[in-house]
Design a protein around this motif. Structure first.
Motif, PDB file in Angstrom:
ATOM      1  N   VAL A 401       4.946 -25.392 -40.723  1.00  0.00           N
ATOM      2  CA  VAL A 401       5.951 -24.839 -40.828  1.00  0.00           C
ATOM      3  C   VAL A 401       7.248 -25.724 -41.641  1.00  0.00           C
ATOM      4  N   PRO A 402       7.936 -25.528 -42.648  1.00  0.00           N
ATOM      5  CA  PRO A 402       7.991 -24.291 -43.199  1.00  0.00           C
ATOM      6  C   PRO A 402       6.691 -24.223 -44.097  1.00  0.00           C
ATOM      7  N   ALA A 403       6.458 -22.877 -44.310  1.00  0.00           N
ATOM      8  CA  ALA A 403       5.230 -22.660 -45.066  1.00  0.00           C
ATOM      9  C   ALA A 403       4.962 -23.028 -46.424  1.00  0.00           C
ATOM     10  N   ASP A 404       5.965 -23.235 -47.144  1.00  0.00           N
ATOM     11  CA  ASP A 404       6.096 -23.573 -48.608  1.00  0.00           C
ATOM     12  C   ASP A 404       5.597 -25.346 -48.798  1.00  0.00           C
ATOM     13  N   TYR A 405       5.977 -25.856 -47.650  1.00  0.00           N
ATOM     14  CA  TYR A 405       5.585 -27.327 -47.714  1.00  0.00           C
ATOM     15  C   TYR A 405       4.424 -27.519 -46.688  1.00  0.00           C
ATOM     16  N   ALA A 406       3.896 -26.619 -46.213  1.00  0.00           N
ATOM     17  CA  ALA A 406       2.896 -26.919 -45.188  1.00  0.00           C
ATOM     18  C   ALA A 406       1.737 -27.540 -45.808  1.00  0.00           C
ATOM     19  N   MET A 407       1.149 -28.530 -44.910  1.00  0.00           N
ATOM     20  CA  MET A 407      -0.263 -29.067 -45.162  1.00  0.00           C
ATOM     21  C   MET A 407      -1.433 -28.070 -44.723  1.00  0.00           C
ATOM     22  N   ARG A 408      -0.933 -27.161 -43.737  1.00  0.00           N
ATOM     23  CA  ARG A 408      -2.088 -26.332 -43.066  1.00  0.00           C
ATOM     24  C   ARG A 408      -1.532 -25.107 -42.546  1.00  0.00           C
ATOM     25  N   LYS A 409      -2.163 -24.177 -42.579  1.00  0.00           N
ATOM     26  CA  LYS A 409      -1.708 -22.916 -41.850  1.00  0.00           C
ATOM     27  C   LYS A 409      -1.734 -23.076 -40.113  1.00  0.00           C
ATOM     28  N   PRO A 410      -0.828 -22.338 -39.420  1.00  0.00           N
ATOM     29  CA  PRO A 410      -0.610 -22.604 -38.017  1.00  0.00           C
ATOM     30  C   PRO A 410      -1.699 -21.738 -37.094  1.00  0.00           C
ATOM     31  N   ILE A 411      -2.150 -22.104 -36.251  1.00  0.00           N
ATOM     32  CA  ILE A 411      -3.218 -21.223 -35.454  1.00  0.00           C
ATOM     33  C   ILE A 411      -2.853 -21.130 -34.166  1.00  0.00           C
ATOM     34  N   TRP A 412      -2.708 -19.820 -33.521  1.00  0.00           N
ATOM     35  CA  TRP A 412      -2.457 -19.548 -32.316  1.00  0.00           C
ATOM     36  C   TRP A 412      -3.637 -19.797 -31.377  1.00  0.00           C
ATOM     37  N   HIS A 413      -3.138 -20.484 -30.362  1.00  0.00           N
ATOM     38  CA  HIS A 413      -4.598 -20.477 -29.543  1.00  0.00           C
ATOM     39  C   HIS A 413      -3.867 -19.993 -27.993  1.00  0.00           C
ATOM     40  N   GLY A 414      -4.449 -18.583 -27.780  1.00  0.00           N
ATOM     41  CA  GLY A 414      -4.034 -17.932 -26.640  1.00  0.00           C
ATOM     42  C   GLY A 414      -4.772 -18.833 -25.398  1.00  0.00           C
ATOM     43  N   GLY A 415      -4.077 -18.886 -24.158  1.00  0.00           N
ATOM     44  CA  GLY A 415      -4.662 -19.516 -23.116  1.00  0.00           C
ATOM     45  C   GLY A 415      -5.595 -18.935 -22.306  1.00  0.00           C
ATOM     46  N   LYS A 416      -5.609 -17.681 -22.272  1.00  0.00           N
ATOM     47  CA  LYS A 416      -6.351 -16.896 -21.176  1.00  0.00           C
ATOM     48  C   LYS A 416      -7.471 -16.156 -21.916  1.00  0.00           C
TER      49      LYS A 416
END
Length: 416
Positions: A401-416
């Motif tokens: 983030v920011p998306a326009d300059y990102a090298m990768r897309k964020p990944i959500w890792h839910g813990g449970k």
């Protein structure tokens, strides 16, 4: 005096003058040798020993890289090609040591035109008091809001302040969690009481969590060094928060917490507070499996389009990747160079005035940080400074983030 004697004296004088002229003639005809330009000396105050030494070493790498590039390109043109020379001072592991280091380097035999440092916000608050008193322009990447809330004229804060970073980080994790059908209802705050962390956590406690309907279930703060992380991690395991905002600013404390999280099998998304969480040593110590998907909010990190800059840094330093600390000092040195060019002076006051008037839209400094235009407001804060979110993916931190300059897309890792 008789006329004959007078004539003899006059003849002697004329002969002496003529001889002097003959002797001086070659000197008068010789080309004037230009005086070499003086070096422009800048100070770097950073922790080069103690618990935060790694960050100081990284800052020094970035400064040295910028200085090498500037000097190789002819130095400061408006000062006759003056070279930039770095004068470093070790901030150590306490505010007192950092202030003493600043005092030494700024009152020593070298005339310092501008300074950079001191990484940790608690250190920077003290160091900038010294720089302000001695009227030396000072650049910092430190986050604490209070750094530029004291009416100082010589302090320039290039990072987005902690409170702004907290708001953006919370918005990001809330949005990611919703998109993955794991809404955040409970949150934890874990970290030390250094200034940047304090200013980051304050708005979360006071308003941001409440505004989003999030319950604060763990609030654990310590003064470094952390004696034992066991009790903290046990609280995380028993309360099972949906997110942990994590602010352990030095490596030994941070590793202790992460190792305990691994030992107790706690599965929870972690949102870090600062670039201390994205140095290569983490991979070597806790492994990429634990790190992967951990995010951190930072002031600067390599962006899309900066591949060549990162390549040069890696080749020069043999580091596996570039992070905020060398990136920001690289930027600060180039910015000091631009200010000196415009001021046409070594004088700290003249350079300070040039900084206050800067409006850079191109060049190495403007191309290093978002939003790509460099200005400072009347408080000394960089206008438009934008927080960046990085995330560990595959054993390396990438801008997400920011998306326009990102090298990768964020990944959500839910813990449970």
């Amino acid at each position: 005096m008789k006329a004959a004697e007078t004539g003899r004296v006059s003849s002697v004088r004329i002969l002496a003058i003529a001889m002097a002229a003959l002797v001086a003639a070659p000197l008068l005809l010789a080309p004037v040798v230009a005086r070499a330009a003086d070096d422009l000396k800048i100070a770097l105050v950073a922790p080069l020993s103690g618990r935060w030494a790694r960050q100081g070493q990284l800052k020094k790498m970035g400064a040295e890289m910028a200085i090498a590039e500037i000097n190789a390109q002819g130095g400061i043109k408006s000062l006759g090609g003056a070279k930039i020379v770095l004068r470093e001072a070790d901030a150590g592991d306490s505010v007192e040591k950092a202030v003493s280091a600043a005092q030494r380097v700024l009152t020593g035999r070298d005339k310092i035109s501008a300074g950079i440092g001191a990484w940790l916000s608690s250190f920077t608050l003290g160091v900038t008091e010294v720089a302000e008193r001695l009227e030396v322009p000072w650049f910092t990447l430190s986050y604490a809001d209070s750094i530029t809330e004291r009416g100082f004229k010589y302090t320039f804060q290039s990072s987005p302040v902690s409170s702004l970073q907290a708001e953006q980080a919370l918005d990001l994790v809330v949005d990611l969690a919703k998109k993955n059908n794991q809404p955040i209802k409970k949150a934890a705050i874990v970290g030390d009481n250094t200034a940047a962390t304090v200013f980051f956590f304050k708005p979360l406690r006071e308003k941001l969590f409440k505004a989003k309907g999030i319950e604060l279930v763990v609030d654990e703060i310590w003064t470094p060094p952390l004696a034992d992380a066991t009790a903290i991690v046990q609280k995380l395991r028993s309360t099972q928060p949906d997110i942990v905002f994590y602010g352990a600013t030095n490596f030994p404390d941070s590793i202790q917490v992460l190792q305990k999280i691994k030992e107790f099998g706690v599965k929870v998304p972690i949102q870090g507070v600062g670039a201390w969480l994205v140095t290569p040593e983490y991979v070597q110590t806790v492994g990429k499996e634990l790190l992967d998907n951990i995010m951190s909010v930072v002031a600067a990190h390599p962006l899309k389009g900066q591949e060549d800059l990162v390549k040069r840094f890696k080749e020069r330093t043999k580091e596996p990747f570039m992070t905020q600390d060398p990136l920001m000092t690289y930027y600060h040195v180039w910015l000091i160079k631009e200010a000196a060019e415009q001021a046409k002076s070594y004088d700290p006051k003249a350079i300070r005035d040039a900084i206050a008037k800067l409006d850079l839209k191109s060049g190495p400094a403007a191309n290093t940080l978002l939003p790509g235009r460099i200005r400072y407001d009347e408080r000394g804060r960089r206008v438009g400074a934008t927080p960046i979110i990085v995330q560990w993916q595959g054993g390396e931190p990438f801008t997400v983030v920011p998306a326009d300059y990102a090298m990768r897309k964020p990944i959500w890792h839910g813990g449970k």
